[in-house]
Structures are given as structure tokens and as C-alpha cells.
Design a protein around this motif. Structure first.
Motif, PDB file in Angstrom:
ATOM      1  N   UNK A  91      24.586 -13.197  30.841  1.00 52.88           N
ATOM      2  CA  UNK A  91      25.094 -14.477  30.339  1.00 52.88           C
ATOM      3  C   UNK A  91      26.257 -14.964  31.188  1.00 52.88           C
ATOM      4  N   UNK A  92      27.179 -14.050  31.510  1.00 49.35           N
ATOM      5  CA  UNK A  92      28.345 -14.431  32.305  1.00 49.35           C
ATOM      6  C   UNK A  92      27.937 -14.848  33.717  1.00 49.35           C
ATOM      7  N   UNK A  93      26.857 -14.252  34.235  1.00 43.08           N
ATOM      8  CA  UNK A  93      26.405 -14.595  35.574  1.00 43.08           C
ATOM      9  C   UNK A  93      25.979 -16.040  35.707  1.00 43.08           C
ATOM     10  N   UNK A  94      25.564 -16.654  34.597  1.00 41.81           N
ATOM     11  CA  UNK A  94      25.131 -18.055  34.620  1.00 41.81           C
ATOM     12  C   UNK A  94      26.274 -18.975  35.023  1.00 41.81           C
ATOM     13  N   UNK A  95      27.460 -18.709  34.486  1.00 37.55           N
ATOM     14  CA  UNK A  95      28.571 -19.651  34.660  1.00 37.55           C
ATOM     15  C   UNK A  95      29.718 -19.080  35.487  1.00 37.55           C
ATOM     16  N   UNK A  96      29.740 -17.760  35.688  1.00 40.19           N
ATOM     17  CA  UNK A  96      30.880 -17.094  36.310  1.00 40.19           C
ATOM     18  C   UNK A  96      31.431 -17.737  37.566  1.00 40.19           C
ATOM     19  N   UNK A  97      30.600 -18.036  38.564  1.00 41.38           N
ATOM     20  CA  UNK A  97      31.130 -18.580  39.833  1.00 41.38           C
ATOM     21  C   UNK A  97      31.756 -19.964  39.694  1.00 41.38           C
ATOM     22  N   UNK A  98      31.536 -20.638  38.588  1.00 48.85           N
ATOM     23  CA  UNK A  98      31.988 -22.030  38.448  1.00 48.85           C
ATOM     24  C   UNK A  98      33.202 -22.174  37.525  1.00 48.85           C
ATOM     25  N   UNK A  99      33.717 -21.058  37.043  1.00 51.56           N
ATOM     26  CA  UNK A  99      34.844 -21.117  36.117  1.00 51.56           C
ATOM     27  C   UNK A  99      36.151 -21.432  36.832  1.00 51.56           C
ATOM     28  N   UNK A 100      37.055 -22.148  36.143  1.00 48.21           N
ATOM     29  CA  UNK A 100      38.394 -22.332  36.705  1.00 48.21           C
ATOM     30  C   UNK A 100      39.203 -21.047  36.476  1.00 48.21           C
ATOM     31  N   UNK A 101      40.414 -21.040  36.979  1.00 48.82           N
ATOM     32  CA  UNK A 101      41.208 -19.801  36.965  1.00 48.82           C
ATOM     33  C   UNK A 101      41.406 -19.264  35.547  1.00 48.82           C
ATOM     34  N   UNK A 102      41.821 -20.141  34.629  1.00 49.74           N
ATOM     35  CA  UNK A 102      42.104 -19.684  33.266  1.00 49.74           C
ATOM     36  C   UNK A 102      40.851 -19.141  32.575  1.00 49.74           C
ATOM     37  N   UNK A 103      39.731 -19.845  32.753  1.00 56.20           N
ATOM     38  CA  UNK A 103      38.491 -19.380  32.127  1.00 56.20           C
ATOM     39  C   UNK A 103      38.007 -18.074  32.759  1.00 56.20           C
TER      40      UNK A 103
END
Length: 346
Positions: A299-311
Motif C-alpha cells: 500500500x505504501x509503495x503506491x504513494x511513497x515516492x510522491x509524499x512531501x517531507x512531513x507525510x
């Protein structure tokens, strides 16, 4: 031209048409009206089933005009009788009914209903909303309210919700509840659009009507709307076209993306459209993937590379709490986890 066609009688159509012109058009109109009322249809309802205007049906029944051959065949199908009966070639038992068997009050009620239907002002919904700069907000709101009264087409209204004022949206919700008697169905139209205070009030009202916490939550977070009205038969190509061409509001695009993943788990299609979907919706999709798979790393792999620093910091803490080591977390944030599962998708 409609899809209704004569089959073995097509070669006789010219002779039939000549014969029809010799018939008593007023009597034919009477037969059509009798069978329509027997079915409980208004002129507008019958017109919709035939794909014609209600004025056409009204003209037939008054004997002002005559339905053509295609419409006669359509009428015989919808009214469940034969063309011969409609044309008076065979006597209709319904038309011959004795006067004492007629329900006068029912006829009066039907006549009133038809009068109201036929005298409704035409609502040019598409014209008003496509040229909205020419109209005041009050005119736009009035058009939307009158349109839902006449058609019940809640989906078309929802597509234009960003152009309709908040009080008008609430009035449309009230009208929809009157039309359906279904509080959940009416509430799901406006649930995700409500302010916090109105959301709390709606939750209280729904619970008072017997809705449970799951129903209320699905109304407020938009799931009830998505399940009922969004993505009934959408495939990957349709979803891609909708999102790329911005055919809906941003909120509805987000809803479509979330609903599509919920129904299909086709995360690759949505990932390819990631830049057109808002951050909150992407987080919701990530939650859906985790809920469906039980795999926090996937699940985290779906969005991980696109997160900002805080997220990213929050995700790192969450993954560590679930037992992930630093190497696995780095694979999530670098995109390696995604690429290993979806090598053909960037």
C-alpha cells in the motif's frame, strides 16, 4: 429513426400507410389514450418510452395527428396490444367498456396529472449551465431545482454541483428525499459536500431515521454516492478518459479514482493518472489498498515516492510501528517496491 421496425410487413408499408390515412384518427387517439391510462402512464411517461415528445402523444390522442408505422409498432409493444386494435380493425374490449364501469374520480385525477405534466415549463439545463456567464446565480439555482423536480436526474445535477449554491444543493436534497422516500439515497448526494456542522446535523438526522454508523459514514465520506452512482460499468479506458479529459469536477474525479480502486484493485491505471488526483484522494486510495491486501508495504509503495517531507516522516513512523526495517522503507520511498510489482508502469 427508432429501432422499432416492421419485419414481414415491411413490403406492405406503402399500402398500409394509405389505409391508415383512411381511418378515423380520432377513434385511434381514443384507443391509444385508453390503453395508456390502463397502464397508468402519463402522456409524458409514454412519450419517454417511445422516444417522442409528450406533445406528439397529446396530438395523437386528440386526433390532430396520426402516429407513423414505426410509432404504431412501438405503441403496440409498450401498451401490450395489437396494431389492429390500435387502428380499430379489431374492437377493443377496453374501449367498449360500459359507462358505469368507468372510475370518474380516477379519470379526473389522471386528467389533472396530465394537465400539470403538459404545462410544465421546459427546463434548458444544458443551455443554462453551458452559458452560465449569461445567467445570475439565482437563475442557475432555479434551473437546477426545477430540473430535479421534472427529471429526478440527480447524477446530472451532481456533475454541476460546483456551479450551484449551497442552499440550492440542500433544497435539491430535500426534493430528492420527497421523490424517493430514501434518506440515505438523498443524503449521499450532498453528504461529502457538507460543512462540518451540517455533516454532524445530517448524521444525527440519519441516525434518528434508523441509519447505523456505517451507513452514516458512507454518506459523509462519499462511499454511498460512489457505490450507487459512480463507476457502475466503467473500465480502465473509460476511467482514464474521464480523468484525463476532466469531464467532471475535481471532487468527482477523486471519487471515481477511489471507487475504481475499491471495485477493481487496478492500481496501475490510477497510478498512471496520479498527477491529476488530489493528495487526500491518493491517501484514501492507499488506505483502500491496505484494507484490501493487508500489506502495508504494498500500500505504501503506491504513494511513497510522491509524499512531501512531513507525510514521509509520518509514513516512516507508521511502517516502523508495523515492523518494517529501514531497507524496506527505503525501497518504498524510492519507488523500488512499486517497480518490482508493476514493472511495466512508470
Amino acid at each position: 429513426m427508432k429501432s422499432f421496425r416492421f419485419n414481414d410487413r415491411r413490403t406492405q408499408s406503402k399500402n398500409d400507410q394509405k389505409e391508415i390515412t383512411k381511418l378515423d384518427v380520432r377513434k385511434i387517439g381514443k384507443v391509444i389514450a385508453t390503453y395508456r391510462k390502463e397502464k397508468g402512464y402519463t402522456q409524458t411517461e409514454l412519450a419517454e418510452k417511445l422516444g417522442v415528445s409528450f406533445q406528439a402523444v397529446s396530438n395523437w390522442e386528440r386526433g390532430d395527428t396520426m402516429p407513423d408505422l414505426d410509432n404504431l409498432l412501438a405503441l403496440s409493444t409498450v401498451l401490450e396490444t395489437s396494431i389492429d386494435v390500435l387502428l380499430g380493425r379489431e374492437q377493443s374490449a377496453k374501449v367498449k367498456a360500459e359507462p358505469e364501469s368507468v372510475d370518474i374520480e380516477a379519470i379526473k385525477a389522471q386528467a389533472i396529472k396530465e394537465y400539470i405534466e403538459s404545462n410544465k415549463p421546459h427546463v434548458d439545463f444544458d443551455g443554462v449551465f453551458s452559458n452560465r456567464n449569461r445567467y445570475s446565480q439565482q437563475q442557475i439555482d432555479s434551473t437546477a431545482i426545477e430540473y430535479i423536480k421534472q427529471t429526478g436526474d440527480i447524477v446530472k445535477i451532481r456533475e454541476k454541483f460546483s456551479l450551484i449554491s449551497y442552499p440550492a444543493l440542500k433544497e435539491i436534497t430535500r426534493i430528492r428525499y420527497e421523490q424517493t422516500g430514501d434518506a440515505i439515497e438523498a443524503a449521499c448526494f450532498i453528504g461529502p459536500l457538507l460543512s462540518t456542522l451540517d455533516g454532524i446535523k445530517m448524521a444525527g438526522d440519519l441516525k434518528a431515521l434508523g441509519a447505523d454508523d456505517e451507513d452514516v459514514s458512507s454518506v459523509i465520506n462519499g462511499r454511498a454516492w460512489r457505490e450507487k452512482y459512480v463507476l457502475q460499468n466503467y473500465d480502465a479506458q473509460t476511467v482514464t478518459d474521464i480523468i484525463k479529459n476532466r469531464r467532471y469536477s475535481q471532487r468527482d474525479i477523486d471519487d471515481i479514482a477511489i471507487s475504481y480502486v475499491e471495485k477493481t484493485m487496478d492500481v496501475a491505471t490510477i497510478r498512471s493518472l496520479l498527477m491529476l488526483i488530489t493528495n487526500p484522494a491518493l491517501h484514501e486510495i492507499t488506505r483502500v489498498i491496505y484494507q484490501k491486501t493487508g500489506d502495508a508495504i504494498e500500500a505504501a509503495g503506491f504513494i511513497g515516492p510522491y509524499l512531501d517531507y512531513n507525510d514521509k516522516q509520518k509514513m516512516i513512523a507508521d511502517l516502523k510501528a508495523l515492523g518494517a526495517d529501514d531497507a524496506k522503507i527505503n525501497d518504498v520511498l524510492s519507488g523500488k517496491v512499486w517497480r518490482s510489482k508493476h514493472p511495466a508502469v512508470l
